[in-house]
Design a protein around this motif. Structure first.
Motif, PDB file in Angstrom:
ATOM      1  N   ALA A  82       6.552  11.263  59.561  1.00 18.37           N
ATOM      2  CA  ALA A  82       5.419  11.022  58.650  1.00 18.37           C
ATOM      3  C   ALA A  82       4.181  10.579  59.420  1.00 18.37           C
ATOM      4  O   ALA A  82       3.064  11.024  59.122  1.00 18.37           O
ATOM      5  N   GLN A  83       4.360   9.711  60.412  1.00 20.30           N
ATOM      6  CA  GLN A  83       3.217   9.263  61.231  1.00 20.30           C
ATOM      7  C   GLN A  83       2.586  10.445  61.965  1.00 20.30           C
ATOM      8  O   GLN A  83       1.366  10.581  62.004  1.00 20.30           O
ATOM      9  N   PHE A  84       3.415  11.285  62.548  1.00 15.52           N
ATOM     10  CA  PHE A  84       2.901  12.454  63.262  1.00 15.52           C
ATOM     11  C   PHE A  84       2.245  13.438  62.296  1.00 15.52           C
ATOM     12  O   PHE A  84       1.201  14.013  62.603  1.00 15.52           O
ATOM     13  N   HIS A  85       2.848  13.638  61.139  1.00 17.82           N
ATOM     14  CA  HIS A  85       2.298  14.568  60.150  1.00 17.82           C
ATOM     15  C   HIS A  85       0.883  14.148  59.751  1.00 17.82           C
ATOM     16  O   HIS A  85       0.000  14.991  59.563  1.00 17.82           O
ATOM     17  N   ALA A  86       0.660  12.849  59.638  1.00 22.33           N
ATOM     18  CA  ALA A  86      -0.658  12.328  59.253  1.00 22.33           C
ATOM     19  C   ALA A  86      -1.719  12.610  60.314  1.00 22.33           C
ATOM     20  O   ALA A  86      -2.922  12.579  60.020  1.00 22.33           O
ATOM     21  N   LEU A  87      -1.304  12.902  61.540  1.00 17.67           N
ATOM     22  CA  LEU A  87      -2.242  13.178  62.636  1.00 17.67           C
ATOM     23  C   LEU A  87      -2.650  14.646  62.738  1.00 17.67           C
ATOM     24  O   LEU A  87      -3.493  14.994  63.569  1.00 17.67           O
ATOM     25  N   LEU A  88      -2.059  15.519  61.914  1.00 21.23           N
ATOM     26  CA  LEU A  88      -2.345  16.945  62.005  1.00 21.23           C
ATOM     27  C   LEU A  88      -3.837  17.202  61.791  1.00 21.23           C
ATOM     28  O   LEU A  88      -4.390  16.824  60.762  1.00 21.23           O
ATOM     29  N   PRO A  89      -4.504  17.802  62.774  1.00 23.39           N
ATOM     30  CA  PRO A  89      -5.941  18.053  62.639  1.00 23.39           C
ATOM     31  C   PRO A  89      -6.209  19.237  61.707  1.00 23.39           C
ATOM     32  O   PRO A  89      -5.320  20.030  61.412  1.00 23.39           O
ATOM     33  N   THR A  90      -7.446  19.346  61.283  1.00 23.44           N
ATOM     34  CA  THR A  90      -7.871  20.494  60.481  1.00 23.44           C
ATOM     35  C   THR A  90      -8.352  21.605  61.413  1.00 23.44           C
ATOM     36  O   THR A  90      -8.603  21.376  62.601  1.00 23.44           O
ATOM     37  N   ILE A  91      -8.510  22.782  60.855  1.00 21.11           N
ATOM     38  CA  ILE A  91      -9.062  23.890  61.626  1.00 21.11           C
ATOM     39  C   ILE A  91     -10.450  23.519  62.144  1.00 21.11           C
ATOM     40  O   ILE A  91     -10.773  23.778  63.307  1.00 21.11           O
TER      41      ILE A  91
END
Length: 163
Positions: free
Chosen positions: A133-142
């Motif tokens: 969940a912590q890593f998922h929250a870091l996903l950048p946008t295009i």
């Protein structure tokens, strides 16, 4: 609608997503094994255990060295790691690709958190759900990726053969 992934033969391609998002499966489907540099595999090389997080620094030294040599030779180089911290994970790759005048591409693994959690739970090496969940929250946008300087950015969910 899905589209095939086409990359220049001398590109650096970063797979970007949380653990369990399908990066390694995608890499196996789209690239030759020699083209893919996996942080897990490099961790296993230096510690005999891909799960040994204490070996991460050494593993990335190995990964960076191989990536630099492949880029210098003009070979397609695919980075299979979370690559979620732009200032730490992606900056080095962008700088080295620019140094060798190589094009860059990123593939964002944009699956919903519930999907990623389910995929993570079903694999051999399970990462704790709170870490996913912590890593998922870091996903950048295009847009963030383009602002960083990536030449092309793809969403894995729109590519042919995506997991």
């Amino acid at each position: 609608m899905t589209t095939p992934l086409h990359l220049p033969a001398d590109a650096l391609c970063a797979l970007i997503g949380p653990p369990g998002s399908g990066k390694t499966t995608f890499a196996r489907q789209h690239f030759n094994p020699t083209q893919v540099l996996s942080s897990d595999f490099c961790r296993a090389l230096v510690a005999d255990d891909e799960n040994d997080q204490s070996a991460t620094s050494d593993a990335f030294e190995v990964l960076y060295s191989i990536a630099d040599k492949r880029l210098r030779r003009g070979l397609l180089t695919v980075i299979d790691a979370t690559n979620l911290r732009g200032d730490r994970d992606r900056t080095w790759f962008l700088n080295r690709a620019r140094h060798w005048q190589r094009p860059t591409a990123a593939v964002l693994f944009d699956a919903p958190l519930a999907t990623v959690q389910a995929q993570n739970a079903g694999r051999g090496r399970v990462v704790p759900p709170h870490v996913v969940a912590q890593f998922h929250a870091l996903l950048p946008t295009i847009d963030q990726m383009r602002d960083e300087g990536w030449d092309t950015v793809h969403l894995a969910s729109t590519l042919t053969g995506a997991p």
